[in-house]
Motif scaffolding. Structure first.
Motif, PDB file in Angstrom:
ATOM      1  N   VAL A   1       0.851  -1.193   0.000  1.00 12.63           N
ATOM      2  CA  VAL A   1       0.000   0.000   0.000  1.00 12.63           C
ATOM      3  C   VAL A   1       0.889   1.247   0.000  1.00 12.63           C
ATOM      4  O   VAL A   1       1.746   1.402   0.867  1.00 12.63           O
ATOM      5  CB  VAL A   1      -0.922   0.004   1.234  1.00 12.63           C
TER       6      VAL A   1
ATOM      7  N   SER B   1      -7.086   4.470  -4.577  1.00 12.27           N
ATOM      8  CA  SER B   1      -7.122   4.534  -3.122  1.00 12.27           C
ATOM      9  C   SER B   1      -7.226   3.138  -2.536  1.00 12.27           C
ATOM     10  O   SER B   1      -7.943   2.276  -3.070  1.00 12.27           O
ATOM     11  CB  SER B   1      -8.329   5.374  -2.678  1.00 12.27           C
ATOM     12  N   PHE B   2      -6.542   2.923  -1.428  1.00  5.50           N
ATOM     13  CA  PHE B   2      -6.633   1.641  -0.728  1.00  5.50           C
ATOM     14  C   PHE B   2      -8.078   1.317  -0.359  1.00  5.50           C
ATOM     15  O   PHE B   2      -8.467   0.158  -0.296  1.00  5.50           O
ATOM     16  CB  PHE B   2      -5.761   1.682   0.533  1.00  5.50           C
ATOM     17  N   LEU B   3      -8.883   2.342  -0.129  1.00  4.18           N
ATOM     18  CA  LEU B   3     -10.262   2.115   0.319  1.00  4.18           C
ATOM     19  C   LEU B   3     -11.199   1.720  -0.811  1.00  4.18           C
ATOM     20  O   LEU B   3     -12.307   1.254  -0.561  1.00  4.18           O
ATOM     21  CB  LEU B   3     -10.785   3.371   1.029  1.00  4.18           C
TER      22      LEU B   3
ATOM     23  N   PHE C   1       2.220  -1.512   4.809  1.00  2.00           N
ATOM     24  CA  PHE C   1       2.085  -0.059   4.809  1.00  2.00           C
ATOM     25  C   PHE C   1       3.471   0.510   5.090  1.00  2.00           C
ATOM     26  O   PHE C   1       3.859   0.672   6.242  1.00  2.00           O
ATOM     27  CB  PHE C   1       1.105   0.407   5.889  1.00  2.00           C
TER      28      PHE C   1
ATOM     29  N   LEU D   1       1.069   4.672   6.258  1.00  4.31           N
ATOM     30  CA  LEU D   1      -0.026   4.662   7.227  1.00  4.31           C
ATOM     31  C   LEU D   1      -0.364   6.054   7.739  1.00  4.31           C
ATOM     32  O   LEU D   1      -1.507   6.337   8.108  1.00  4.31           O
ATOM     33  CB  LEU D   1       0.323   3.733   8.397  1.00  4.31           C
TER      34      LEU D   1
ATOM     35  N   PHE E   1      -3.445   8.094   6.361  1.00  2.65           N
ATOM     36  CA  PHE E   1      -4.820   7.681   6.641  1.00  2.65           C
ATOM     37  C   PHE E   1      -5.317   8.397   7.880  1.00  2.65           C
ATOM     38  O   PHE E   1      -4.723   8.291   8.955  1.00  2.65           O
ATOM     39  CB  PHE E   1      -4.901   6.165   6.863  1.00  2.65           C
TER      40      PHE E   1
ATOM     41  N   GLN F   1      -6.737   5.303  10.856  1.00  2.61           N
ATOM     42  CA  GLN F   1      -5.833   4.162  10.686  1.00  2.61           C
ATOM     43  C   GLN F   1      -6.506   2.851  11.054  1.00  2.61           C
ATOM     44  O   GLN F   1      -6.261   1.822  10.421  1.00  2.61           O
ATOM     45  CB  GLN F   1      -4.584   4.373  11.540  1.00  2.61           C
TER      46      GLN F   1
ATOM     47  N   ALA G   1      -8.498   1.565   8.180  1.00  6.29           N
ATOM     48  CA  ALA G   1      -7.614   1.053   7.131  1.00  6.29           C
ATOM     49  C   ALA G   1      -7.066  -0.321   7.511  1.00  6.29           C
ATOM     50  O   ALA G   1      -7.012  -1.237   6.678  1.00  6.29           O
ATOM     51  CB  ALA G   1      -6.473   2.029   6.890  1.00  6.29           C
TER      52      ALA G   1
ATOM     53  N   ARG H   1      -9.711  -3.036   7.246  1.00  8.42           N
ATOM     54  CA  ARG H   1      -9.877  -3.428   5.844  1.00  8.42           C
ATOM     55  C   ARG H   1      -8.726  -4.332   5.403  1.00  8.42           C
ATOM     56  O   ARG H   1      -8.924  -5.337   4.719  1.00  8.42           O
ATOM     57  CB  ARG H   1      -9.953  -2.182   4.963  1.00  8.42           C
ATOM     58  N   ALA H   2      -7.515  -3.960   5.804  1.00 11.74           N
ATOM     59  CA  ALA H   2      -6.350  -4.757   5.431  1.00 11.74           C
ATOM     60  C   ALA H   2      -6.411  -6.153   6.040  1.00 11.74           C
ATOM     61  O   ALA H   2      -6.084  -7.147   5.379  1.00 11.74           O
ATOM     62  CB  ALA H   2      -5.072  -4.041   5.862  1.00 11.74           C
TER      63      ALA H   2
END
Length: 208
Positions: free
Chosen positions: A23, A70-72, A88, A92, A95, A98, A101, A104-105
């Motif tokens: 990421v 975007s990571f999201l 990350f 990180l 974000f 965090q 995020a 989600r990861a």
């Protein structure tokens, strides 16, 4: 180049089999190191917002997957995608939430997968960055206590700098916390199928 990385990643034994989501991959600078530590270039995905950085990454590592976004929202970071490690590295702090995020990861991890939180310049550098440029640097790096709390919420165990083999890191909260200021490296590891202790190092953390 990408071919050399793929060749190193495909070496014998247990090496060359680790799937990694990188990421904030930038120009892909971490990829050769990840391959040396056991990542499979064919199972790597690099994600970044910068088209300029990704052009450089694709030029340096042809045939490797890089995605802009975007990571999201990116496809590479959405189920059913699954990885052994989500990295990350110097990312990180961008974000605002965090924990969201990292939740989600964690949903992208299989087996005894790891979330790897890293910043080569350390937590102290990020604190200074955030103070100078709060519109861009939205967060500071999690403290040991915060990381442990996040891990507990996610059902994961914290691996400290000492456990990850960071040079100069010593066991104990204060020593590990001091190490993070100069070179930030923590990991959160999922429990194994029987809830036992995790295995040794992996592509994203280096072998301890």
């Amino acid at each position: 180049g990408g071919g050399g990385c793929a060749a190193r990643g495909g070496g014998g034994g247990a090496g060359g089999t680790v799937a990694v989501l990188d990421v904030g991959c930038g120009d892909g600078a971490a990829l050769p190191y990840l391959c040396e530590a056991g990542a499979d270039a064919a199972r790597y995905a690099g994600l970044d917002l910068s088209s300029r950085m990704l052009r450089a990454a694709r030029a340096s590592h042809p045939g490797v997957r890089f995605e802009q976004g975007s990571f999201l929202t990116a496809a590479a970071a959405a189920p059913p995608a699954q990885y052994d490690a989500v990295l990350f590295n110097g990312a990180l702090q961008f974000f605002g939430d965090q924990r969201a995020a990292l939740r989600r990861a964690a949903a992208l991890l299989g087996g005894r997968g790891r979330l790897v939180l890293a910043h080569a310049n350390g937590a102290a550098f990020v604190r200074d960055e955030a103070a100078r440029n709060p519109q861009t640097v939205l967060s500071t790096m999690p403290s040991l206590e915060e990381a442990e709390e996040i891990g507990s919420e996610l059902g994961m165990r914290l691996l400290t700098p000492h456990q990850l083999g960071v040079p100069g890191a010593a066991p104990g909260g204060e020593a590990d916390a001091a190490a993070l200021d100069g070179f930030y490296l923590l990991a959160l590891e999922k429990a194994g199928p029987e809830g036992g202790e995790g295995s040794g190092g992996d592509a994203a953390t280096g072998r301890s």
